[in-house]
Design an enzyme around this catalytic site. Sequence first.
Site, PDB file in Angstrom:
ATOM      1  N   SER A 181      46.120  56.107  50.922  1.00 58.59           N
ATOM      2  CA  SER A 181      46.097  55.614  49.546  1.00 58.59           C
ATOM      3  C   SER A 181      45.657  56.652  48.529  1.00 58.59           C
ATOM      4  CB  SER A 181      45.197  54.382  49.455  1.00 58.59           C
ATOM      5  OG  SER A 181      43.935  54.627  50.029  1.00 58.59           O
ATOM      6  N   HIS A 209      50.717  50.956  51.268  1.00 58.97           N
ATOM      7  CA  HIS A 209      51.482  51.834  50.363  1.00 58.97           C
ATOM      8  C   HIS A 209      52.846  52.208  50.919  1.00 58.97           C
ATOM      9  CE1 HIS A 209      47.995  52.287  47.770  1.00 58.97           C
ATOM     10  NE2 HIS A 209      47.293  52.279  48.889  1.00 58.97           N
ATOM     11  N   LYS A 241      51.022  45.697  45.737  1.00 61.32           N
ATOM     12  CA  LYS A 241      51.443  47.055  45.388  1.00 61.32           C
ATOM     13  C   LYS A 241      52.954  47.045  45.122  1.00 61.32           C
ATOM     14  CE  LYS A 241      47.173  48.685  46.944  1.00 61.32           C
ATOM     15  NZ  LYS A 241      46.249  48.626  48.065  1.00 61.32           N
TER      16      LYS A 241
HETATM   17  C1  LIG Z   1      44.877  48.281  48.335  1.00 65.39           C
HETATM   18  C2  LIG Z   1      44.625  48.468  49.786  1.00 65.39           C
HETATM   19  C3  LIG Z   1      44.015  47.478  50.562  1.00 65.39           C
HETATM   20  C4  LIG Z   1      43.416  46.249  49.953  1.00 65.39           C
HETATM   21  O1  LIG Z   1      44.402  45.370  49.525  1.00 65.39           O
HETATM   22  P1  LIG Z   1      44.040  44.319  48.371  1.00 65.39           P
HETATM   23  O2  LIG Z   1      45.128  43.318  48.464  1.00 65.39           O
HETATM   24  O3  LIG Z   1      44.051  45.079  47.102  1.00 65.39           O
HETATM   25  O4  LIG Z   1      42.701  43.755  48.714  1.00 65.39           O
HETATM   26  C5  LIG Z   1      43.910  47.664  51.920  1.00 65.39           C
HETATM   27  N1  LIG Z   1      44.357  48.802  52.490  1.00 65.39           N
HETATM   28  C6  LIG Z   1      44.913  49.803  51.769  1.00 65.39           C
HETATM   29  C7  LIG Z   1      45.366  51.040  52.462  1.00 65.39           C
HETATM   30  C8  LIG Z   1      45.056  49.665  50.403  1.00 65.39           C
HETATM   31  O5  LIG Z   1      45.557  50.653  49.679  1.00 65.39           O
END
Ligand SMILES: *Cc1c(COP(=O)(O)O)cnc(C)c1O
Length: 395
Positions: A181, A209, A241
């Site tokens: 990320s 991602h 995302k």
């Molecule tokens: C954003 C993210 C999460 C958390 O997801 P949310 O739905 O925002 O709680 C978990 N793992 C990774 C790699 C992320 O980038």
Amino acid sequence: MTGFSSRLRERLQQRRDNHLYRQRLDLGSAQGPEVTVMGRRLLNFCSNDYLGLAAHPALSEALSTAARRYGVGSGASHLVCGHSELHDELERRLASLTGRPRALLFSSGYAANLGVLTTLLERGDEVIQDRLNHASLLDGGMFSGARLRRFTHNDPAALAERLATATSTGERLVVVDGVFSMDGDRAPLGEYAALCREHGAWMMVDDAHGLGVTGPGGAGSVAAAGLDVDDVPVLMATLGKALGTSGAFVAGTEDLIEALIQGARNYIYTTATPPALAAATLAALDLLDTESWRHDHLQALIARFVTGALAHDLPLMPSDTAIQPLLVGGADRALALSKTLQDKGFLVGAIRPPTVPAGTARLRITLTAAHTEAQIDALVEALAKAWAEQEATGV
Ligand SMILES: *Cc1c(COP(=O)(O)O)cnc(C)c1O
């Protein structure tokens, strides 16, 4: 003053002193290539809305249509009476997209990772994680009671060494991000899967991602690596995302999903997300099928950005994804660059410790399918100018 008051005050002051104090922006607009912050329009290069779907009219329409029929609140947890037929349909679509027998919705990625790790692992097991894994994976591993072992980022030899030296007789789970990320690079999933098979360990991939942006039809990093449910028994991804909505899911075998429904406390003891949100995510999945230009346009923008930034000798980190970090080093410098850019009309996040290791503060630049080529060119010019100015003044 009580002990708590002084503790909090000291903690906050220390953060300010170390340039680590964080502040929220109050957006006055929808998510998109341009956002309004305190009345100012800024070009936005820090969202995870990779396909530009967060404010897509088809999603808003699906959300409001479903809300008229199903209301807003789900009213209860999934196991009481909050589970709607829309949740069910979405779970089936996500299972089919990722090529797994079943999928289970969670209200966030953080909850999903805690849920799956604390359900699967027991004391006496080992959880082996890349050092740069997302905080929710590291937390889930810690809360699970399993022994936490970490290995050098994206290094199959380091993982092989960990797997060759078991420290317990329990089960072993290898956990990695599909796309990292804060770095934007991809895990060598094929090599990891071969090592796990050789050592009888299970593998879990967090594809927050990767889903929607990589792999055939947006199926994600695991599909891109040609790995099936036997290679990667635990697949987790988020909906907030690339898919532009909110929530997350875990996909895997019938037994894994049933075990989560029966045992994951983050699943059981929480209110189901609104059914209308599931309808919006279904609309996003439709767009994934019908608008492949989003993926193609994003890839073209990534290539354009990398070429432009390298032509200006900007210290890009090695990444071919929509996450394009510029390695700055000090938190103060990263923050100063981000402020300069914001003054010029560009919103770019400064990512500082503890989110990233000390000394590796960076600008985390993210590109989306909603950006134009001209916006990318403007960003490259602004970055080059801000970088040169900082080099010249030493601040
Ligand atoms: C954003 C993210 C999460 C958390 O997801 P949310 O739905 O925002 O709680 C978990 N793992 C990774 C790699 C992320 O980038």
